[in-house]
Design a protein around this motif. Structure first.
Motif, mmCIF file in Angstrom:
data_model
loop_
_atom_site.group_PDB
_atom_site.id
_atom_site.type_symbol
_atom_site.label_atom_id
_atom_site.label_comp_id
_atom_site.label_asym_id
_atom_site.label_seq_id
_atom_site.Cartn_x
_atom_site.Cartn_y
_atom_site.Cartn_z
ATOM 1 N N GLU A 1 5.167 4.830 1.641
ATOM 2 C CA GLU A 1 4.848 3.806 0.645
ATOM 3 C C GLU A 1 5.437 2.445 1.021
ATOM 4 O O GLU A 1 4.763 1.420 0.901
ATOM 5 N N ILE B 1 3.462 0.976 4.080
ATOM 6 C CA ILE B 1 2.147 0.452 3.690
ATOM 7 C C ILE B 1 2.304 -0.849 2.913
ATOM 8 O O ILE B 1 1.574 -1.824 3.156
ATOM 9 N N GLU B 2 3.247 -0.899 2.006
ATOM 10 C CA GLU B 2 3.459 -2.121 1.230
ATOM 11 C C GLU B 2 3.889 -3.278 2.126
ATOM 12 O O GLU B 2 3.391 -4.407 1.982
ATOM 13 N N ARG C 1 0.883 -4.399 4.097
ATOM 14 C CA ARG C 1 -0.021 -5.104 3.183
ATOM 15 C C ARG C 1 0.461 -6.542 2.948
ATOM 16 O O ARG C 1 -0.326 -7.490 3.002
ATOM 17 N N TYR D 1 -7.098 2.947 6.619
ATOM 18 C CA TYR D 1 -6.617 3.175 5.256
ATOM 19 C C TYR D 1 -6.988 1.991 4.355
ATOM 20 O O TYR D 1 -6.730 0.828 4.701
ATOM 21 N N SER D 2 -7.565 2.284 3.209
ATOM 22 C CA SER D 2 -8.169 1.263 2.353
ATOM 23 C C SER D 2 -7.199 0.186 1.869
ATOM 24 O O SER D 2 -7.592 -0.967 1.706
ATOM 25 N N LYS D 3 -5.925 0.508 1.652
ATOM 26 C CA LYS D 3 -4.979 -0.487 1.136
ATOM 27 C C LYS D 3 -4.660 -1.592 2.134
ATOM 28 O O LYS D 3 -4.096 -2.616 1.762
#
Length: 179
Positions: free
Chosen positions: A24, A27-28, A31, A67-69
């Motif tokens: 998590e 990914i954050e 992003r 990955y969509s995010k």
């Protein structure tokens, strides 16, 4: 630094669905870096791995998708690869050279495979490499946990040898600097 890109390697559904170490947060952080790069007109490039027919990373299936995010915008390039290094038979080096890119911010999966190979290949091609902390990850294996692999590669193998491993906040500042 004349020209800088954010290179996002192998953040694909099949790998994220297996829940790598610190998933998590990684990914954050990725992003946030993508958002900062786009807001400051810095290029975001993607690399996607095809492991061949019958694998979870087979071209065209859901696991192979980014990955969509952190998915690319329509105008962002995706380099397809079949080997650990994002440079091997992908056209990435030629693209970077044509666009006078000299600095790569490297993020993605897996720490000890494709990120390691890409980092060392970029180094061999004389690019400046920056790896933001907590933006690459991997899985536990028979010998080490994903956490230990992350720490070992980031702080013992790469930092101050092949790359600089610095905070996400420091990298955001680099992305806001004019070219």
């Amino acid at each position: 630094m004349r020209n800088i890109v954010l290179l996002v390697v192998d953040v694909q559904n099949a790998l994220i669905n297996e829940h790598p170490y610190n998933e998590e947060k990684v990914i954050e952080n990725i992003r946030q870096l993508i958002s900062t790069a786009r807001d400051n007109k810095k290029e975001v490039l993607y690399v996607r791995h095809d492991d061949g027919k019958g694998t979870e990373l087979e071209k065209g299936i859901d696991g192979w998708q980014i990955y969509s995010k952190i998915a690319p915008n329509e105008n962002e390039l995706i380099f397809e690869k079949k080997y650990n290094s994002a440079f091997h038979k992908t056209g990435l080096k030629e693209y970077l050279d044509r666009n006078e890119i000299d600095t790569i911010i490297l993020v993605g999966l897996q720490t000890e495979y494709c990120i390691d190979a890409t980092c060392k290949s970029a180094f061999d091609h004389d690019y400046k490499i920056i790896i933001p902390e907590e933006t690459n990850t991997t899985f536990d294996n028979d010998y080490l946990s994903g956490e230990k692999l992350y720490e070992f590669y980031n702080y013992k193998i790469w930092n101050k040898r092949f790359t600089e491993v610095i905070s996400v906040e420091e990298v955001k500042k680099l992305l806001t600097m004019p070219t």
